[in-house]
Write an enzyme that holds these catalytic residues in place. Structure first.
Site, PDB file in Angstrom:
ATOM      1  N   ASP A 111     -18.824 -60.300 -26.095  1.00  0.00           N
ATOM      2  CA  ASP A 111     -19.367 -61.548 -26.614  1.00  0.00           C
ATOM      3  C   ASP A 111     -18.306 -62.621 -26.473  1.00  0.00           C
ATOM      4  O   ASP A 111     -17.273 -62.588 -27.152  1.00  0.00           O
ATOM      5  CB  ASP A 111     -19.775 -61.384 -28.082  1.00  0.00           C
ATOM      6  CG  ASP A 111     -20.528 -62.615 -28.610  1.00  0.00           C
ATOM      7  OD1 ASP A 111     -20.750 -63.535 -27.809  1.00  0.00           O
ATOM      8  OD2 ASP A 111     -20.864 -62.630 -29.805  1.00  0.00           O
ATOM      9  N   ASP A 163     -25.148 -49.094  13.200  1.00  0.00           N
ATOM     10  CA  ASP A 163     -24.995 -50.409  13.821  1.00  0.00           C
ATOM     11  C   ASP A 163     -25.190 -51.472  12.744  1.00  0.00           C
ATOM     12  O   ASP A 163     -26.189 -51.474  12.024  1.00  0.00           O
ATOM     13  CB  ASP A 163     -26.018 -50.609  14.948  1.00  0.00           C
ATOM     14  CG  ASP A 163     -25.774 -51.915  15.685  1.00  0.00           C
ATOM     15  OD1 ASP A 163     -24.828 -51.970  16.488  1.00  0.00           O
ATOM     16  OD2 ASP A 163     -26.528 -52.880  15.445  1.00  0.00           O
ATOM     17  N   ASP A 175     -18.420 -53.770  15.505  1.00  0.00           N
ATOM     18  CA  ASP A 175     -19.423 -53.493  14.481  1.00  0.00           C
ATOM     19  C   ASP A 175     -20.183 -52.195  14.764  1.00  0.00           C
ATOM     20  O   ASP A 175     -21.238 -51.964  14.175  1.00  0.00           O
ATOM     21  CB  ASP A 175     -20.414 -54.655  14.373  1.00  0.00           C
ATOM     22  CG  ASP A 175     -21.062 -54.983  15.713  1.00  0.00           C
ATOM     23  OD1 ASP A 175     -20.611 -54.447  16.735  1.00  0.00           O
ATOM     24  OD2 ASP A 175     -22.014 -55.775  15.727  1.00  0.00           O
ATOM     25  N   ASP A 176     -19.665 -51.349  15.657  1.00  0.00           N
ATOM     26  CA  ASP A 176     -20.283 -50.054  15.955  1.00  0.00           C
ATOM     27  C   ASP A 176     -19.481 -48.955  15.271  1.00  0.00           C
ATOM     28  O   ASP A 176     -18.248 -48.908  15.365  1.00  0.00           O
ATOM     29  CB  ASP A 176     -20.322 -49.808  17.473  1.00  0.00           C
ATOM     30  CG  ASP A 176     -21.224 -50.815  18.180  1.00  0.00           C
ATOM     31  OD1 ASP A 176     -22.273 -51.157  17.615  1.00  0.00           O
ATOM     32  OD2 ASP A 176     -20.855 -51.269  19.268  1.00  0.00           O
ATOM     33  N   ASP A 222      24.220 -56.751  62.527  1.00  0.00           N
ATOM     34  CA  ASP A 222      24.480 -57.824  61.568  1.00  0.00           C
ATOM     35  C   ASP A 222      23.528 -58.974  61.881  1.00  0.00           C
ATOM     36  O   ASP A 222      22.865 -58.985  62.935  1.00  0.00           O
ATOM     37  CB  ASP A 222      25.939 -58.278  61.642  1.00  0.00           C
ATOM     38  CG  ASP A 222      26.378 -58.987  60.361  1.00  0.00           C
ATOM     39  OD1 ASP A 222      25.531 -59.136  59.448  1.00  0.00           O
ATOM     40  OD2 ASP A 222      27.549 -59.381  60.261  1.00  0.00           O
ATOM     41  N   GLU A 248      19.209 -59.605  59.739  1.00  0.00           N
ATOM     42  CA  GLU A 248      19.827 -58.284  59.642  1.00  0.00           C
ATOM     43  C   GLU A 248      18.835 -57.181  59.978  1.00  0.00           C
ATOM     44  O   GLU A 248      19.160 -56.204  60.679  1.00  0.00           O
ATOM     45  CB  GLU A 248      20.396 -58.096  58.234  1.00  0.00           C
ATOM     46  CG  GLU A 248      21.586 -58.991  57.933  1.00  0.00           C
ATOM     47  CD  GLU A 248      21.924 -58.998  56.453  1.00  0.00           C
ATOM     48  OE1 GLU A 248      21.104 -58.466  55.672  1.00  0.00           O
ATOM     49  OE2 GLU A 248      22.989 -59.530  56.081  1.00  0.00           O
TER      50      GLU A 248
END
EC number: 3.4.23.-
Length: 1462
Positions: free
Chosen positions: A481, A680, A755-756, A1040, A1074
């Site tokens: 109350d 789901d 959400d699966d 070279d 080279e």
């Protein structure tokens, strides 16, 4: 004081007896907000009503203005009803405080205080008052204090301590009346309070201002200065009032009680040394200062304010009134009283008393030094045990288990009691139900207390356990109350000897005298939604045993209010909490993207979708800033989908890192979990509430048709789809909901992605229990479940695009591959994307995929048509056959994991499988890295790390055995000889490796048991063999290359072949040369099976070594040439040796390598004089020094079109300047402008005045930092000068430049710009420099500025010759130093002359002298300017004079009065 705006002068109405001063202040401020203002009759009726209300038995502390309004009779005279209405609206802004802790029993006397211990510090209770409310009619402009105002305020607060209710009431009314600025408040504080209180108030105000500035203040600009400065502006009313609130709040946090503490009255004696006075202060503060209060500012304040007059004068004279304590002690250490000597008083330490310590009972020490805790003052008032304090009573720590809540019981666990008040604006850590706004629509959610939801089918009754301390704890049903001020308990809970007092109670049935009694014994109440008991110091007892009521005194300790949900919703629904972090906490400017027009069909569909979202409570009308466009999209079934384009908001949002690595691998689902079910969620994102402050970023507008009117504005109330952080936020919320379910069912598995949800259980019964608990938890959190999409075994389970069978997995949609050679680029790209999605179950190697990926490359137009070659068409056939066998096994937990790694030219294919299973678990493909070489060992190590990461993440296991297709010999050679970082990785995993060997061709049938037509995997062997020692019977190859040519020499006791050839265009690089030289050398040595190769290129040496250890060809600009090396080195035995070039050693290797280098060298020819002049435009003398005759040099200059014109540097007269006596003695600096091709360059020029050497740098600005940079570059070029002379430009007279000169010990002076006498040298140098630059840009317009400036400096300093000394400036600058000529050397016998003179630096027009010159030199003469000193005077300040004749002698007619100038 006592004056109110818009009213006549009258004293402040006094509060009625029994009402606290701070409560009366609230009533006064509410009355002053009435319009028109209150009258004396209103105050009279208000006091009369409060006097009656204070006499009621139900106390109104903490005061409740709603209760007072309910007690007000109808038609009550005056405007009391309006005053209470203002207070009810304002009360929500003030957080309530928790109930005070229960006081100790009054039956026991407190212990005697120890005179050696200072009394404990008692923190005063901060008064609960409303904010300062400025009344209507307040003057718009602030009025400063007058002295009479300050005196009136001080007179009213003279009997009140700072922070007391009376003090705060007077100060608040003064602030309300005068609306002072920050400076006015500081003056008031210094006038009213002592320096100690002012220091503490200043410290507390600083902390409050720092918190407010961090939190953000409306109108506060951090760039305009601190809040104190901005609050001093009388026009800034908002900031001024914010500062006033903080200034008043600082009084509430002052430490100490109403009286000044004992240490505040310590004064310095008239003859007491200052250090002894400070020591007494320090000891008093250590003993009496409350914990947590800083001591240093209080000590410094008292050390000045409580010192005697003479010490205060010393501190004022030295400016140490509020300095560090050490400075104050040093300032007063020499002070002694007048007519007295310095006396050092040493007070002996007082011995401890002979009486025993009251803590431990032993003598010999003070009680304050005792290590034992203080004993309790008497028996515990709860259990009458004298051995412990009341706070340690075991009755306060419940030992019995708490009662189990029923199914429909309360679900919230409210916070426990705390010794400090809680901030209820944050809800005490609780979560409010979603219908709270519907219950209290006019309240701000941030100011509402935490709620306790109740069962709507029952009255607000709960079960509570009551312990009255006189009997055993009992469980009762009590009524909650909020209208009852005190808790009521039946008398049956108390024993017969419980002391009860008579009291009168005013309730709904009227006033009663004998129905209820009052008990003062503490009562403990344990509620089901609270972990710790509630302690009530007193409560009402129902003598008729009818009532058990939990009143506001108990609910206030719970910090909660009751709430009865609507009948539509389940009784235990709790919403998902709003996310704590959204990614927009930095609150950027909301996007404002206009809504584009829609056709009537789309507009009608959009209005229908918005209406449905509005009815669902997902959006609400909105009128704030921000907008993002919206539009509907028609789905395949004919319905419309709402799309909100949030790209602008996403660009402002900070990405939240997701804890989810991606969708789970369903093959990790064990075959033992055969019972499955999918869940789901429908509109899952729409269940997460969106905080109000982020609504501008998710607002949109629904336009009207044909723009007949303004559009309707809406904003999302929940997290919308399309927001880039929505998936991450929802995953976190859903994982928090499912975590208790996972812990309750450890034998089951819950897979969650977005959400699966997939539930897996070993038995059908466990699956039913798991499904029921999960559904109940999701529904209880307000997440709707789509019932029509729920799947359960037995039956087909489709989850995340895959079909789950008892022992294998297949994909829901396997792409169909058409076989044709012509494809549109989007079609082929979409097909390869679908194949990549199902690639984990497709039995194929990397080669077919790589072949089609190559077909997508080198296309820039999305509309291109792609024509596949026959091999790519064959790849389509292989992929179609492999897709027909697309299948994966589920994990068998009793079998180990096995792995197979196949390395190919197109990439790596990794297979995870289990023996005796028909299908593998997963196929993994990886391309080759983007490097020029891909060693097999590196690829194997990378594949092993990828395999272990995937298996640990997906299956929680490691592969027991890993098969690979590298030959054993090649693998061992790589481990033994390579220094690659992958070698430690391979050694660490070598115990798991197993070579496929002869089983490579039967790999698929032996291990995988698949029917897919896969090509056999060949074992990898290196192209050639590397010999560890030189091969005596093989020839030697030297090669070279340079950026333009390549060469090689093939030698076997004589040069068999040598060649030098240029590189073909367009690409020219040393590596390419080279590589090309080596290829030509290998081509000439193709007939030899063995070869010795000597290279001075580390690139080729490491490339060949890696090729010998096994590698694949990667991506490189030299890929066409690198692809020829394996063909030329195939099946050869090669000895490889690296040679260091240019060592000039006598060995044959160095000699042959040098001979190879000589084939690349092109002879360098010296420039002719004509070529040198065309390049530098140097002078005639410079050309003669380069080998030209005088006539040839003159002809070259006459034939140059750029040098025929006049030079502008000769237009300025030479003048006379102060030159240095040696190099780097005096420099001159200047900034000249040079504009070319619409670009203005600033040339920073420095010239040495002795040698004329120049240093110049080009900049884009004239700032001090650029000037410093140019000077440092000049010092690096020419050396450090002793003096520098510049004009008075801003860059040179800046403080930064002067500081830099000072740090380098360089003296800086300034001159007059464009003056031939002072700045002629640097101005002429500027002209010479810019003349050369103009010539260079005339010849080569595209010459870079840096190159032109470098050529000009080379020409001026190193080529052009000075005519006076026949040396270049650089030669003169670095010439040997001459010995200085001292001014004190013996004078020569050379005849000197007499001169009139003027002193340098003086503006006097009067000639002095004549004086005979002591010495003459080129440019000056040494003149005795006084009897004791001589000075060198330049010729321009000298005038020839005749020798003065002796006194009485005849004048010499040959002497003339002459004037000389240099």
């Amino acid at each position: 004081m006592g004056q109110i705006f818009s009213r006549s002068a009258s004293p402040i109405p006094r509060p009625p007896r029994g009402l606290a001063a701070h409560h009366w202040l609230n009533f006064l401020q509410a009355a002053y907000r009435l319009e028109p203002g209150p009258s004396s009759y209103d105050f009279h009726q208000l006091k009369k009503f409060l006097k009656i209300a204070l006499e009621t038995p139900a106390r109104i502390c903490p005061i409740n203005y709603s209760l007072l309004a309910s007690l007000l009779p109808k038609g009550y005279p005056g405007r009391v009803n309006e005053i209470l209405h203002i207070l009810i609206q304002t009360q929500a802004q003030i957080p309530s405080r928790p109930a005070p802790p229960p006081p100790s029993s009054p039956t026991h006397d407190p212990p005697d205080s120890d005179p050696q211990i200072p009394p404990p510090y008692v923190e005063p209770t901060a008064p609960q008052v409303l904010p300062v409310m400025h009344p209507h009619g307040a003057p718009p402009n602030h009025r400063p204090w007058q002295m009479k105002d300050l005196q009136a305020i001080k007179q009213e607060v003279s009997q009140a301590a700072p922070g007391s209710p009376q003090f705060m009431q007077t100060i608040r009314l003064a602030v309300q009346q005068f609306d002072p600025t920050a400076k006015d408040l500081q003056d008031l504080l210094q006038y009213l309070c002592s320096s100690l209180v002012a220091s503490l108030h200043h410290q507390q105000l600083d902390s409050l201002i720092s918190e407010a500035e961090t939190r953000g203040i409306t109108g506060y600009n951090p760039l305009a200065g601190p809040l104190r400065v901005q609050a001093n502006n009388p026009q800034q009313q908002g900031l001024r009032r914010e500062y006033q609130q903080l200034w008043l709040a600082a009084f509430a946090a002052l430490p100490g009680s109403a009286k000044d503490p004992s240490w505040a009255s310590i004064l310095q004696g008239l003859e007491e040394p200052y250090h002894a006075f400070v020591e007494r202060l320090n000891i008093a503060l250590d003993n009496g200062l409350p914990e947590g209060t800083p001591k240093d500012p209080i000590l410094r304040s008292l050390a000045y304010s409580n010192a005697n007059k003479e010490c205060q004068k010393l501190l004022q004279a030295r400016g140490h009134t509020n300095s560090p304590l050490g400075d104050m002690l040093r300032a007063c250490q020499t002070w002694t009283p007048k007519d007295k000597t310095k006396v050092l008083v040493v007070q002996p330490k007082k011995p401890p008393p002979n009486q025993p310590c009251f803590r431990c009972g032993k003598a010999g020490h003070w009680s304050r030094d005792c290590t034992q805790p203080r004993p309790p003052p008497g028996p515990c008032p709860l259990c009458q045990d004298p051995t412990h304090w009341k706070r340690d009573c075991p009755r306060l720590k419940p030992t019995i288990p708490e009662p189990e809540p029923e199914e429909d019981a309360l679900l919230l666990d409210l916070p426990a009691d705390i010794p400090h008040p809680k901030n209820l604006h944050r809800g005490g850590g609780l979560t409010s139900p979603p219908t709270l706004q519907q219950v209290l629509p006019n309240q701000d959610p941030a100011s509402i207390l935490p709620v306790i939801p109740l069962d709507p089918a029952r009255r607000p009754v709960i079960k509570a356990q009551v312990d009255t301390q006189t009997s055993h704890p009992k469980t009762i049903e009590a009524l909650l109350d909020t209208g009852a001020d005190m808790t009521v308990l039946p008398i049956a809970l108390f024993s017969s000897n419980t002391p009860l007092k008579n009291t009168s109670v005013l309730g709904a049935g009227g006033q009663t005298q004998d129905h209820f009694k009052l008990t003062s014994l503490p009562v403990l109440i344990r509620l089901p939604f609270r972990t710790t008991p509630i302690v009530l110091t007193s409560c009402l007892v129902d003598t008729k045993n009818n009532w058990a009521i939990i009143g506001r005194d108990a609910l206030q300790q719970c910090q909660g209010v009751l709430y009865l949900p609507e009948a539509k919703r389940p009784p235990v629904i709790l919403p998902i909490q709003a996310p704590a972090v959204l990614g927009l906490e930095h609150l950027p400017r909301p996007p404002q993207i206009s809504q584009f027009p829609l056709n009537p069909e789309r507009l009608q569909a959009l209005q229908h979708l918005v209406r449905k979202a509005l009815e669902a409570g997902h959006i609400e009308p909105y009128t704030g800033p921000g907008n993002n466009p919206v539009f509907p999209v028609k789905k395949a079934n004919g319905t419309w989908r709402f799309i909100h384009d949030l790209r602008a908001t996403n660009s402002l949002t900070i990405d939240l890192s997701s804890s989810s690595p991606g969708p789970p691998d369903l093959s990790s689902l064990p075959t033992t979990l055969a019972h499955l079910q999918t869940i789901d969620l429908r509109d899952a994102f729409f269940q997460i509430p969106l905080p109000k402050q982020f609504q501008p970023y998710f607002a949109f507008t629904v336009p009207q048709q044909c723009n007949y009117g303004p559009g309707t504005r809406y904003a999302w109330k929940v997290l919308p789809q399309g927001f880039k952080n929505s998936p991450t936020l929802f995953e976190m919320q859903l994982a928090h909901i499912l975590q208790p379910i996972r812990q309750a069912f450890p034998q089951c598995t819950i897979l969650q992605y977005m959400d699966d949800i997939l539930l897996a259980s070993p038995s059908h019964e466990d699956l039913l229990l798991l499904s029921e608990a999960t559904m109940a938890s999701l529904i209880s959190h307000g997440l709707p479940v789509s019932e029509n999409k729920t799947q359960q075994t037995p039956g087909t389970i489709k989850f995340l695009g895959q079909i789950i069978s008892p022992n294998h997995l297949t994909y829901d949609a396997v792409p169909t591959v058409p076989i044709r050679s012509r494809w549109a680029l989007p079609e082929l790209q979409a097909l390869l994307g679908e194949i990549q999605w199902v690639s984990k179950g497709t039995p194929t190697l990397r080669q077919p995929l790589h072949s089609l990926y190559c077909a997508l490359q080198r296309h820039t137009d999305p509309r291109d048509q792609i024509y596949l070659n026959p091999s790519q068409v064959q790849s389509l056939v292989q992929l179609r056959q492999a897709l027909s066998q697309n299948c994966r096994s589920r994990l068998v937990q009793t079998l180990p994991l096995l792995g197979a790694i196949m390395l190919t030219l197109t990439g790596t294919t990794t297979v995870v499988f289990q023996s005796k299973e028909q299908w593998p678990l997963v196929w993994l493909h990886a391309p080759l890295p983007h490097t020029s070489q891909c060693p097999w060992g590196q690829l194997l190590a990378s594949a092993v790390l990828l395999l272990d990461k995937y298996t640990l993440q997906s299956y929680g296991l490691l592969c027991q055995t890993i098969h690979h297709n590298i030959s054993t010999q090649t693998f061992n050679q790589f481990i033994q000889t390579s220094d690659h970082p992958s070698v430690p990785i391979l050694l660490h995993h070598s115990h798991r490796f197993k070579n496929l060997g002869a089983q490579t061709g039967e790999l698929w049938n032996t291990f995988l048991k698949t029917a897919a037509p896969l090509a056999p995997v060949k074992a990898l062997m290196p192209v050639f063999t590397l010999s560890p020692v030189i091969i005596n019977t093989a020839p030697c190859l030297f090669s070279d290359g340079s950026t333009s040519r390549a060469a090689y020499i093939l030698w076997d006791k004589q040069i068999l072949s040598q060649r030098s050839f240029p590189l073909p265009p367009p690409h020219k690089s040393a590596q390419r040369a080279e590589l090309l030289g080596l290829l030509h050398g290998l081509s000439s040595a193709r007939s030899w099976r063995c070869l010795n190769i000597f290279l001075d290129s580390k690139y080729l040496y490491h490339y060949l070594r890696t090729l010998a250890l096994g590698t694949f060809q990667g991506r490189s600009s030299q890929a066409p040439f690198q692809a020829l090396l394996p063909r030329l080195l195939s099946r050869k035995v090669v000895y490889l040796h690296h040679v260091r070039s240019h060592t000039n050693l006598p060995d044959p290797i160095s000699r042959l390598n040098a001979l190879t280098d000589a084939l690349l060298i092109t002879p360098v020819l010296q420039l002719s004089p004509a070529e040198l002049h065309s390049f530098t435009h140097c002078g005639q003398t410079a050309l003669t020094l380069q080998g030209a005759t005088t006539t040839e040099a003159s002809n070259i200059l006459r034939s140059c079109h750029a040098c025929r014109g006049g030079n502008p540097q000769h237009q300025m007269p030479r003048g006379h300047i102060r030159r240095g006596l040696l190099p780097n003695h005096i420099w001159q600096g200047d900034i000249t402008h040079f504009k070319y091709k619409n670009t203005l360059y600033r040339l920073h020029v420095w010239v040495d005045t002795f040698s004329g050497a120049i240093s110049a740098t080009q900049k884009r600005k004239e700032t001090s930092s650029e000037a410093i940079s140019s000077l440092l570059q000049a010092i690096a070029h020419l050396g450090k000068p002793s003096y520098i002379n510049t004009d008075n430009g801003p860059a040179y007279i800046s403080q930064d430049f002067l500081n830099m000169c000072t740090s380098l010990a360089i003296r800086h002076t300034t001159h007059v710009p464009y003056n031939p006498t002072s700045s002629g040298l640097v101005e002429r140098s500027n002209g010479i420099l810019k003349t050369l630059l103009y010539k260079y840009f005339t010849d080569k317009p595209d010459l870079p500025m840096d190159n032109a400036l470098s050529i000009a400096l080379w020409t001026i300093n190193h080529l052009n010759v000075l005519t006076n000394c026949h040396k270049t400036r650089w030669q003169l600058h670095h010439s040997p130093r001459l010995q200085p000529i001292p001014e004190t050397r013996s004078l020569s016998n050379k005849q000197t002359h007499w001169y009139y003179f003027k002193l340098p630096g003086l503006n006097s027009r009067q000639w002095k002298g004549p004086q005979e010159a002591l010495q003459e030199a080129a440019g000056a003469a040494l003149i005795p300017v006084s009897a004791s000193s001589a000075q060198w005077i330049p010729w321009r300040l000298l005038k020839r004079a005749a020798c003065p004749r002796p006194v009485g002698g005849p004048a010499d007619p040959k002497e003339k009065d002459l004037q000389h100038h240099g």
